[in-house]
Design a protein around this motif. Structure first.
Motif, PDB file in Angstrom:
ATOM      1  N   ASN A  82       0.993  -1.286   0.036  1.00 62.41           N
ATOM      2  CA  ASN A  82      -0.027  -0.132   0.100  1.00 62.41           C
ATOM      3  C   ASN A  82       0.913   1.401   0.080  1.00 62.41           C
ATOM      4  O   ASN A  82       1.956   1.244   0.441  1.00 62.41           O
ATOM      5  N   TYR A  83       0.223   2.361  -0.312  1.00 61.67           N
ATOM      6  CA  TYR A  83       0.986   3.538  -0.206  1.00 61.67           C
ATOM      7  C   TYR A  83      -0.075   4.801   0.247  1.00 61.67           C
ATOM      8  O   TYR A  83      -1.050   4.846  -0.272  1.00 61.67           O
ATOM      9  N   GLU A  84       0.450   5.634   1.011  1.00 59.61           N
ATOM     10  CA  GLU A  84      -0.201   6.471   1.716  1.00 59.61           C
ATOM     11  C   GLU A  84       0.501   7.814   1.649  1.00 59.61           C
ATOM     12  O   GLU A  84       1.789   8.077   1.819  1.00 59.61           O
ATOM     13  N   TYR A  85      -0.097   9.067   1.535  1.00 60.68           N
ATOM     14  CA  TYR A  85       0.691  10.298   1.688  1.00 60.68           C
ATOM     15  C   TYR A  85      -0.320  11.195   2.798  1.00 60.68           C
ATOM     16  O   TYR A  85      -1.216  11.360   2.610  1.00 60.68           O
ATOM     17  N   LEU A  86       0.478  11.339   3.954  1.00 64.94           N
ATOM     18  CA  LEU A  86      -0.082  12.077   5.177  1.00 64.94           C
ATOM     19  C   LEU A  86       0.296  13.229   5.857  1.00 64.94           C
ATOM     20  O   LEU A  86       1.526  13.503   5.596  1.00 64.94           O
ATOM     21  N   THR A  87      -0.470  14.002   6.017  1.00 61.47           N
ATOM     22  CA  THR A  87       0.002  15.546   6.527  1.00 61.47           C
ATOM     23  C   THR A  87      -0.847  15.611   7.859  1.00 61.47           C
ATOM     24  O   THR A  87      -0.760  17.020   8.226  1.00 61.47           O
ATOM     25  N   ALA A  88      -1.317  14.790   8.392  1.00 62.91           N
ATOM     26  CA  ALA A  88      -2.284  14.917   9.576  1.00 62.91           C
ATOM     27  C   ALA A  88      -2.066  13.691  10.587  1.00 62.91           C
ATOM     28  O   ALA A  88      -1.702  12.566   9.929  1.00 62.91           O
ATOM     29  N   THR A  89      -2.246  13.669  11.853  1.00 69.51           N
ATOM     30  CA  THR A  89      -2.280  12.650  12.816  1.00 69.51           C
ATOM     31  C   THR A  89      -3.080  11.526  12.147  1.00 69.51           C
ATOM     32  O   THR A  89      -4.404  11.709  11.979  1.00 69.51           O
ATOM     33  N   THR A  90      -2.792  10.261  12.271  1.00 73.19           N
ATOM     34  CA  THR A  90      -3.407   9.229  11.683  1.00 73.19           C
ATOM     35  C   THR A  90      -3.389   7.689  12.415  1.00 73.19           C
ATOM     36  O   THR A  90      -1.961   7.629  12.651  1.00 73.19           O
ATOM     37  N   THR A  91      -4.360   7.189  12.547  1.00 75.45           N
ATOM     38  CA  THR A  91      -4.142   5.988  13.230  1.00 75.45           C
ATOM     39  C   THR A  91      -4.153   4.699  11.838  1.00 75.45           C
ATOM     40  O   THR A  91      -5.027   4.687  11.309  1.00 75.45           O
ATOM     41  N   LEU A  92      -3.091   4.044  11.926  1.00 79.70           N
ATOM     42  CA  LEU A  92      -3.041   3.312  10.564  1.00 79.70           C
ATOM     43  C   LEU A  92      -3.477   1.974  10.927  1.00 79.70           C
ATOM     44  O   LEU A  92      -3.566   1.611  12.156  1.00 79.70           O
ATOM     45  N   THR A  93      -3.885   1.393   9.936  1.00 79.46           N
ATOM     46  CA  THR A  93      -4.701   0.024  10.011  1.00 79.46           C
ATOM     47  C   THR A  93      -3.632  -1.044   8.991  1.00 79.46           C
ATOM     48  O   THR A  93      -2.783  -0.356   8.423  1.00 79.46           O
ATOM     49  N   ALA A  94      -4.016  -2.155   9.186  1.00 79.11           N
ATOM     50  CA  ALA A  94      -3.266  -3.307   8.507  1.00 79.11           C
ATOM     51  C   ALA A  94      -3.503  -2.968   6.799  1.00 79.11           C
ATOM     52  O   ALA A  94      -2.500  -3.365   6.297  1.00 79.11           O
ATOM     53  N   ASP A  95      -4.427  -2.218   6.194  1.00 82.07           N
ATOM     54  CA  ASP A  95      -4.617  -1.766   4.998  1.00 82.07           C
ATOM     55  C   ASP A  95      -3.790  -0.488   4.694  1.00 82.07           C
ATOM     56  O   ASP A  95      -3.816   0.108   3.483  1.00 82.07           O
ATOM     57  N   ASN A  96      -3.135   0.055   5.588  1.00 82.04           N
ATOM     58  CA  ASN A  96      -1.868   1.167   5.301  1.00 82.04           C
ATOM     59  C   ASN A  96      -0.617   0.480   5.130  1.00 82.04           C
ATOM     60  O   ASN A  96       0.589   1.193   4.903  1.00 82.04           O
ATOM     61  N   LEU A  97      -0.200  -0.894   5.606  1.00 83.44           N
ATOM     62  CA  LEU A  97       1.074  -1.295   5.354  1.00 83.44           C
ATOM     63  C   LEU A  97       1.537  -1.058   3.977  1.00 83.44           C
ATOM     64  O   LEU A  97       1.043  -1.443   2.927  1.00 83.44           O
ATOM     65  N   GLY A  98       2.945  -0.741   3.922  1.00 81.08           N
ATOM     66  CA  GLY A  98       3.637  -0.386   2.901  1.00 81.08           C
ATOM     67  C   GLY A  98       4.290   0.644   2.899  1.00 81.08           C
ATOM     68  O   GLY A  98       5.259   0.829   3.945  1.00 81.08           O
ATOM     69  N   ILE A  99       4.103   1.613   2.190  1.00 76.50           N
ATOM     70  CA  ILE A  99       5.018   2.897   2.193  1.00 76.50           C
ATOM     71  C   ILE A  99       4.252   4.204   2.719  1.00 76.50           C
ATOM     72  O   ILE A  99       3.109   4.202   2.206  1.00 76.50           O
ATOM     73  N   VAL A 100       4.469   4.754   3.824  1.00 71.44           N
ATOM     74  CA  VAL A 100       3.654   6.127   4.278  1.00 71.44           C
ATOM     75  C   VAL A 100       4.784   7.229   4.317  1.00 71.44           C
ATOM     76  O   VAL A 100       5.679   7.100   4.955  1.00 71.44           O
ATOM     77  N   VAL A 101       4.344   8.231   3.405  1.00 71.33           N
ATOM     78  CA  VAL A 101       5.061   9.406   3.389  1.00 71.33           C
ATOM     79  C   VAL A 101       4.348  10.352   4.110  1.00 71.33           C
ATOM     80  O   VAL A 101       3.245  10.434   4.105  1.00 71.33           O
ATOM     81  N   VAL A 102       5.134  10.936   5.095  1.00 75.19           N
ATOM     82  CA  VAL A 102       4.407  12.136   5.886  1.00 75.19           C
ATOM     83  C   VAL A 102       5.134  13.358   5.743  1.00 75.19           C
ATOM     84  O   VAL A 102       6.404  13.394   5.553  1.00 75.19           O
ATOM     85  N   ASN A 103       4.235  14.270   5.821  1.00 80.86           N
ATOM     86  CA  ASN A 103       4.619  15.665   5.665  1.00 80.86           C
ATOM     87  C   ASN A 103       4.294  16.461   6.875  1.00 80.86           C
ATOM     88  O   ASN A 103       3.029  16.585   6.733  1.00 80.86           O
TER      89      ASN A 103
END
Length: 382
Positions: A82-103
Motif C-alpha cells: 500500500n501507499y499513503e501520503y499523510l499530512t495529519a495525525t493518523t491511526t494506521l490500519t493493516a491496509d496502510n501497510l507498505g509505504i507511508v510518506v508523511v509531511n
C-alpha cells in the motif's frame, strides 16, 4: 492444491498434456474426435477455493462474496503493497501497510501503528502469525515533530532499546517489521540528528538525549591516580592510569542520564632527609556512564608508590554491560613502578597527569611531591 487429475466427464478420456513438462491440463470438448471436455470437479475446486481463502483469512480478512479484490487486499497486507501520503495525525490500519510518506510542514503529526498482531488470522481453524512491514518516510524540514507511536501495549525495539514511540525530527526513513505478536522491530535508513557532547569536569554530568537519537557512541576515560612522593635519594612511582572504554550504546530520546566524570587522585607528599614520602591517592571518584539497559563502570587505579618502597601501582579496570559481546572496546589502565634510582638533589613536584585518565607523575628524588592524577572524561557522539 494440485493440477486437475481426472476428466470428470469421461474418466477414461485422457486429460490434455501441456508443454513443456508434460503437465496435466484442461481439455475442450471435440465431439468430432470423440473427446469430452473437462468438467471441473470437487476434487479440484475445493482445494483451489481453500488456497485462495487461506490468503484472505490468513491476514485477518473475512471472506465476502460481494468483494472481488480480497486476494489483492490480502497480498498488499502481507507484503506491504500500500501507499499513503499523510499530512495529519493518523491511526494506521493493516491496509496502510507498505509505504507511508508523511509531511509535517503545517503541524505535528503522530502515526499510530497498527497492532503488531493486526494481520493475524486463521487457516482451517489454525491461528496464523504474520509479520507486517511498514516504511515511514518523512520528506519535510519543518520545526514540527513526527512521532511513530505503538498501539496499545505494543512496543518498538531498536537494537537493545525498547520504546513505545519514535521521534522523527527531520527528513529520514524508518523501516518497521512486526513480529506478529506485540513488537515492531525498527531500523533507520535515512538521515538522523548528528551532534556530540563532552565533559572533562569532575562530578555528576547530566546529559539529556535529543529527539530522534536512539544510539550514541561513547568514549569514556576513568580518572588517574596520584603519583607517589619522592624520598631522600629515590623518586616516587607514577600513579596508575584510569581505564578506557568505547562502545555504541542504546539511549531513549528525552531521557536524562546521570553520568559521572571521575576525579584524579592526589599526589603523595614528598619525604624529608629522615623520612620517606607517601603514596599517591586513588581517584577521588570513578567515571560512570549510564545508558538504556546497561552501563560502563570502572575500578580504581592505584596510587603511585612512594620512592624507595618498590612495587607496582596497578592501572584501573573497566566493565561494559548491556551491549553485544565483542562490540565494546575496553582497555585497562597502565600500572607504574615506583622509582628507586637516585634522582636530582633538589626537591620538587613531578608534572601533573596529562591526557584524560593518566596517572600523576611520581615525585623526584630528594623529597619531591607526587602530582595529581588527571580527571576522567566522557565524550558522546551521535
Amino acid at each position: 492444491m494440485d493440477r486437475i487429475n481426472v476428466n470428470s466427464l469421461d474418466p477414461t478420456n485422457p486429460l490434455a498434456v501441456l508443454s513443456p513438462g508434460s503437465r496435466r491440463g484442461w481439455q475442450n470438448q471435440d465431439l468430432s474426435l470423440g473427446l469430452g471436455g473437462t468438467i471441473p470437479n470437487a476434487e479440484f475446486l475445493n482445494p483451489a477455493q481453500e488456497e485462495l481463502l487461506a490468503l484472505i483469512e490468513g491476514v485477518g480478512l473475512t471472506a465476502n462474496a460481494a468483494l472481488t479484490a480480497q486476494v489483492l487486499q490480502g497480498l498488499k497486507r502481507l507484503f506491504g503493497g500500500n501507499y499513503e501520503y499523510l499530512t495529519a495525525t493518523t491511526t494506521l490500519t493493516a491496509d496502510n501497510l507498505g509505504i507511508v510518506v508523511v509531511n509535517a510542514a503545517t503541524g505535528a503529526v503522530t502515526l499510530t501503528l497498527p497492532a503488531s498482531a493486526s494481520i493475524a488470522g486463521t487457516v482451517a481453524g489454525t491461528a496464523v502469525v504474520n509479520s507486517p512491514r511498514l516504511r515511514v518516510i518523512r520528506n519535510d524540514r519543518s520545526v514540527y515533530g513526527v512521532t511513530i507511536q505503538a498501539a496499545g501495549t505494543d512496543h518498538i525495539d531498536i537494537g537493545a532499546a525498547s520504546v513505545t514511540s519514535l521521534e522523527v525530527p527531520g527528513p529520514g526513513v524508518w523501516d518497521l517489521v512486526a513480529d506478529g505478536t506485540a513488537t515492531w522491530l525498527a531500523s533507520s535508513l535515512g538521515p538522523q540528528p548528528h551532534g556530540s557532547a563532552f565533559s572533562h569536569t569532575p562530578g555528576v554530568w547530566n546529559w539529556t538525549c535529543p529527539a530522534g537519537v536512539y544510539f550514541v557512541e561513547v568514549e569514556a576515560w576513568d580518572a588517574g591516580a596520584g603519583g607517589g612522593g619522592g624520598s631522600n635519594g629515590e623518586g616516587g612511582g607514577g600513579g596508575g592510569s584510569g581505564a578506557y572504554a568505547r562502545a555504541v550504546v542504546p539511549v531513549v530520546p528525552g531521557t536524562t542520564y546521570a553520568n559521572v566524570v571521575g576525579i584524579g587522585g592526589g599526589g603523595g607528599a614528598g619525604g624529608t632527609i629522615s623520612t620517606d614520602g607517601t603514596a599517591g591517592s586513588a581517584p577521588g571518584s570513578l567515571t560512570a556512564v549510564l545508558f538504556n539497559g546497561g552501563s560502563i563502570s570502572f575500578t580504581a587505579a592505584q596510587g603511585g608508590i612512594a620512592g624507595g618502597a618498590g612495587g607496582l601501582a596497578g592501572g584501573g579496570g573497566v566493565t561494559v554491560t548491556g551491549v553485544p559481546a565483542g562490540a565494546p572496546i575496553a582497555i585497562a589502565g597502565n600500572g607504574a613502578v615506583s622509582g628507586t634510582a637516585s634522582g636530582p638533589t633538589a626537591g620538587g613536584s613531578g608534572p601533573g597527569g596529562w591526557g584524560f585518565g593518566s596517572g600523576g607523575a611520581g615525585g623526584t628524588a630528594s623529597t619531591g611531591a607526587g602530582s595529581n592524577g588527571a580527571n576522567g572524561a566522557i565524550w558522546l557522539r551521535w
